[in-house]
Scaffold this motif. Structure first.
Motif, PDB file in Angstrom:
ATOM      1  N   PHE A 206      65.152  25.449  43.330  1.00  0.00           N
ATOM      2  CA  PHE A 206      64.858  26.916  42.574  1.00  0.00           C
ATOM      3  C   PHE A 206      65.849  27.248  41.755  1.00  0.00           C
ATOM      4  N   ALA A 207      67.123  27.113  42.075  1.00  0.00           N
ATOM      5  CA  ALA A 207      68.293  27.746  41.336  1.00  0.00           C
ATOM      6  C   ALA A 207      68.390  27.312  39.835  1.00  0.00           C
TER       7      ALA A 207
ATOM      8  N   LEU B 214      76.767  27.242  37.317  1.00  0.00           N
ATOM      9  CA  LEU B 214      77.614  26.760  38.309  1.00  0.00           C
ATOM     10  C   LEU B 214      77.302  26.803  39.863  1.00  0.00           C
ATOM     11  N   MET B 215      76.856  28.085  40.025  1.00  0.00           N
ATOM     12  CA  MET B 215      76.377  28.346  41.486  1.00  0.00           C
ATOM     13  C   MET B 215      75.010  27.562  41.794  1.00  0.00           C
ATOM     14  N   ALA B 216      74.378  27.199  41.059  1.00  0.00           N
ATOM     15  CA  ALA B 216      73.336  26.290  41.210  1.00  0.00           C
ATOM     16  C   ALA B 216      73.741  24.835  41.314  1.00  0.00           C
ATOM     17  N   PHE B 217      74.679  24.433  40.745  1.00  0.00           N
ATOM     18  CA  PHE B 217      75.497  23.099  40.750  1.00  0.00           C
ATOM     19  C   PHE B 217      76.149  23.081  42.294  1.00  0.00           C
ATOM     20  N   LEU B 218      76.839  24.249  42.808  1.00  0.00           N
ATOM     21  CA  LEU B 218      77.432  24.029  44.038  1.00  0.00           C
ATOM     22  C   LEU B 218      76.267  24.022  45.280  1.00  0.00           C
ATOM     23  N   GLY B 219      75.174  25.067  44.765  1.00  0.00           N
ATOM     24  CA  GLY B 219      74.129  24.817  45.871  1.00  0.00           C
ATOM     25  C   GLY B 219      73.531  23.587  46.098  1.00  0.00           C
TER      26      GLY B 219
ATOM     27  N   SER C 161      68.228  24.998  52.071  1.00  0.00           N
ATOM     28  CA  SER C 161      68.221  26.359  51.420  1.00  0.00           C
ATOM     29  C   SER C 161      69.536  26.848  50.805  1.00  0.00           C
ATOM     30  N   ALA C 162      70.454  26.035  50.816  1.00  0.00           N
ATOM     31  CA  ALA C 162      71.741  26.154  50.030  1.00  0.00           C
ATOM     32  C   ALA C 162      71.696  26.538  48.595  1.00  0.00           C
ATOM     33  N   ASP C 163      70.446  25.608  47.997  1.00  0.00           N
ATOM     34  CA  ASP C 163      70.015  25.939  46.563  1.00  0.00           C
ATOM     35  C   ASP C 163      69.659  27.400  46.417  1.00  0.00           C
TER      36      ASP C 163
END
Length: 295
Positions: free
Chosen positions: A36-37, A160-165, A178-180
């Protein structure tokens, strides 16, 4: 059309095409990769397409010449369009945050690993686009172009946030799916913050905020080089689109004729417009040197 406008228009068209490509890649990758991110990132890119198109319309209108109804030109349309861009950013952030919260409360499966490669490529591409558009914004002095540049930077940040998630979800395994979505939620906050960074200078432009100290010093120095100018006093700068209107007070000898003072004012205006092509017009008020007045 000025060279600055032509360069700005070319950059905006490139932004629109780039955002269409990025949005399609992100949404497709997000759907196939269960991220989803990444889908949220693609939605944000779709708003970028529309906002870039609005920026293009705005700068075209803002660069129309002055007419009877708009004697100062149409430059104020540019920061107004910037406000619309900010609105789209905020709405996109709200939509992403809402869907992320819904997803966090629902059972999820981890994203596919290949989405990381898509995100890595997008981060690099978006940062490059940011630097290109930001450079054009500075060169053309366009708040709307600078706002469009920040769209690319916010896109790079959300990617970048999506990559980390996705990385956390894949590395940590079960229980961390759910980290994504948390990454998407965090990215929405960053988008809102970037919206404020875009909004603030546009508001200052609409309100004719005093933010041009360095430019004023250069204008005064240039004016004082003109023969017959003793010094300068007040100087105000108002930005209209990609150009500036200047109000300047000149100090000249109180013993010269009105005709001579008028000539000096015109010489000063010509010198400023010739040296600074970004200056649209200069309104000059001539004052006598107080040291020469007999009391």
């Amino acid at each position: 059309m000025s060279k600055a406008f032509q360069k700005a228009e070319k950059t905006i068209i490139q932004s629109v095409l780039g955002n269409i490509l990025m949005a399609g890649l992100k949404i497709t990758g997000g759907v196939l990769g269960n991220s989803f991110a990444l889908i949220a990132d693609g939605i944000e890119s779709l708003t970028d397409v529309l906002s870039s198109f609005l920026v293009w319309i705005g700068i075209r209108y803002a660069n129309r010449p002055a007419d009877e109804d708009h004697p100062y030109g149409h430059g104020k349309a540019e920061p107004l369009i910037t406000f619309v861009v900010v609105l789209f950013l905020v709405l996109a952030a709200i939509g992403i945050a809402y869907q992320a919260i819904v997803n966090i409360q629902s059972p999820r499966t981890a994203p596919e690993a290949f989405t990381l490669w898509i995100l890595a490529g997008i981060i690099i591409a978006k940062e490059i686009m940011y630097r290109i558009v930001s450079k054009t914004g500075k060169e053309t002095r366009s708040t709307a172009i600078s706002a469009d540049a920040w769209h690319h930077r916010s896109d790079a940040i959300t990617s970048l946030m999506a990559f980390l998630g996705v990385s956390i979800a894949l590395i940590m395994g079960e229980g961390w799916e759910s980290a994504d979505d948390w990454a998407a939620l965090f990215a929405s906050g960053i988008i809102v913050f970037n919206a404020y960074l875009i909004f603030r200078p546009a508001l200052g432009e609409i309100m004719d905020e005093h933010i041009y100290d360095d430019f004023i010093e250069v204008i005064k120095a240039t004016a004082e080089e003109v023969e017959g100018v003793i010094s300068t006093e007040k100087c105000y700068v108002r930005k209209h689109g990609m150009q500036y209107n200047i109000d300047l007070h000149l100090i000249v000898s109180g013993k010269i004729s009105v005709q001579e003072g008028h000539k000096i004012a015109h010489m000063t205006k010509n010198a400023l417009v010739e040296k600074f092509p970004e200056i649209l017009d200069v309104l000059i008020h001539v004052e006598p040197d107080i040291c020469e007045i007999d009391f």
